[in-house]
Design a protein around this motif. Sequence first.
Motif, short mmCIF file in Angstrom:
data_model
loop_
_atom_site.label_atom_id
_atom_site.label_comp_id
_atom_site.label_asym_id
_atom_site.label_seq_id
_atom_site.Cartn_x
_atom_site.Cartn_y
_atom_site.Cartn_z
N SER A 73 0.83 -1.21 0.00
CA SER A 73 0.00 0.00 0.00
C SER A 73 0.86 1.25 0.00
O SER A 73 0.53 2.26 -0.65
CB SER A 73 -0.93 -0.01 1.21
OG SER A 73 -0.22 0.21 2.43
N VAL A 74 1.98 1.22 0.72
CA VAL A 74 2.89 2.38 0.72
C VAL A 74 3.50 2.55 -0.66
O VAL A 74 3.62 3.68 -1.16
CB VAL A 74 3.98 2.20 1.80
CG1 VAL A 74 5.03 3.30 1.67
CG2 VAL A 74 3.36 2.22 3.18
N ASP A 75 3.89 1.44 -1.29
CA ASP A 75 4.44 1.53 -2.65
C ASP A 75 3.42 2.09 -3.63
O ASP A 75 3.77 2.71 -4.63
CB ASP A 75 4.90 0.14 -3.11
CG ASP A 75 6.10 -0.36 -2.31
OD1 ASP A 75 6.79 0.48 -1.71
OD2 ASP A 75 6.31 -1.59 -2.27
N ALA A 76 2.14 1.88 -3.30
CA ALA A 76 1.07 2.36 -4.18
C ALA A 76 0.71 3.82 -3.89
O ALA A 76 -0.22 4.34 -4.50
CB ALA A 76 -0.16 1.48 -4.04
N GLY A 77 1.42 4.45 -2.94
CA GLY A 77 1.16 5.86 -2.65
C GLY A 77 0.30 6.12 -1.45
O GLY A 77 -0.14 7.25 -1.22
N LEU A 78 0.07 5.11 -0.61
CA LEU A 78 -0.76 5.26 0.58
C LEU A 78 0.10 5.30 1.85
O LEU A 78 -0.19 4.61 2.83
CB LEU A 78 -1.79 4.13 0.66
CG LEU A 78 -2.84 4.11 -0.45
CD1 LEU A 78 -3.74 2.90 -0.33
CD2 LEU A 78 -3.66 5.39 -0.44
N GLY A 79 1.15 6.10 1.81
CA GLY A 79 2.01 6.30 2.98
C GLY A 79 1.84 7.72 3.50
O GLY A 79 1.66 8.66 2.73
N ASP A 81 2.43 11.32 4.53
CA ASP A 81 3.39 12.33 4.12
C ASP A 81 3.34 13.56 5.02
O ASP A 81 4.36 14.15 5.35
CB ASP A 81 3.12 12.74 2.67
CG ASP A 81 4.22 13.64 2.11
OD1 ASP A 81 5.40 13.31 2.29
OD2 ASP A 81 3.88 14.68 1.50
N ARG A 104 6.71 9.90 8.62
CA ARG A 104 6.62 9.92 7.16
C ARG A 104 6.88 8.52 6.60
O ARG A 104 7.85 7.85 6.97
CB ARG A 104 7.62 10.92 6.60
CG ARG A 104 7.56 11.08 5.10
CD ARG A 104 8.20 12.38 4.67
NE ARG A 104 7.46 13.54 5.15
CZ ARG A 104 7.82 14.80 4.93
NH1 ARG A 104 8.93 15.06 4.27
NH2 ARG A 104 7.09 15.79 5.39
N GLY A 105 6.00 8.09 5.72
CA GLY A 105 6.11 6.76 5.14
C GLY A 105 5.32 5.71 5.87
O GLY A 105 5.24 4.56 5.41
N PRO A 136 -4.75 10.52 -0.21
CA PRO A 136 -3.98 9.28 0.01
C PRO A 136 -2.87 9.37 1.06
O PRO A 136 -2.38 8.36 1.52
CB PRO A 136 -3.37 9.02 -1.36
CG PRO A 136 -3.15 10.39 -1.93
CD PRO A 136 -4.28 11.24 -1.43
N ARG A 137 -2.49 10.61 1.52
CA ARG A 137 -1.23 10.67 2.28
C ARG A 137 -1.26 11.57 3.51
O ARG A 137 -0.20 11.82 4.09
CB ARG A 137 -0.11 11.17 1.34
CG ARG A 137 0.05 10.37 0.07
CD ARG A 137 1.11 10.97 -0.84
NE ARG A 137 2.44 10.83 -0.27
CZ ARG A 137 3.19 9.74 -0.39
NH1 ARG A 137 2.75 8.72 -1.09
NH2 ARG A 137 4.39 9.68 0.14
#
Length: 289
Positions: A73-79, A81, A104-105, A136-137
Amino acid sequence: MSAKAKTQSRKKTKQSRRPARRPQPKLLTWRRARIGGMLFAATAVIGGISWLSIDGWFNRQADATVRGFYALSVDAGLGVDDVLVEGRNRTEAKEILATLGVQRGFPILAFDPKAAKVELEALPWVKSAAVERRFPRDVYVRIVERQPLALWQHNGSTAVIDQSGDLIPNVHPEGFNGLPLVVGADAPEHTAALLEVVGSEPRLRELVTAAVRVSGRRWNLKLQGGIDVQLPETDAAGAWAQLARIEREQGVLERDVIVIDLRLPDRLVVRTNTKTKPKSKRAGKGEET
């Protein structure tokens, strides 16, 4: 023998020659075996799960699956920020971040807003909190902080109370010497109403140094110069306004007064200090006494 009798006799003979019905043990045995097998299988499965739980294999596999999902999910932009906070004044930013437990992350799907709300509202200055995940972040936090109202002196200790009369925990009173001082077991829940009355007359309000709750029914106010003002149980606002009017017209507080009794609705009782000579006027600031 008649024909009818012969026919009935032959029927009885045929019936007597038929073998009696026997139970079918094979079918019943098969059913018992099937039920027994099901019970055995269920026992084996339960035992296997228990063994896996004890061994920790199942939990480790589940944790690994969850971690893998959050990593994806983080790789998909759901981390996470940014953490956006509104309403913060006295609460330290680092304290809020530590309470949220995010950096962050951090996978935003793993962040629990409800749990974070409970944790934030346990902080000393936070009265209420609202926490959201803004996909998303972003994590959004809005807090309402307690407002210090007065210093409460009780059982030999002093604490800071807020506008609701609640004690603000883990806050040292030394930094709030400018707040009014209230005394009495039930003083906190009545302080806001009292300060509203006192604040209705700004010139008198500046003279108030403390307030003492009497018998859980009324207040005595301490003024500069050692004057005690005894407010009534009912219509304290009216009595306070009466004192302000008399002070404007007659300057009663400039005399050598030690007690002003406002408990009677139709009169004001003044007690002066008999140990000193009466003075027509109190010394003002900078005047010699």
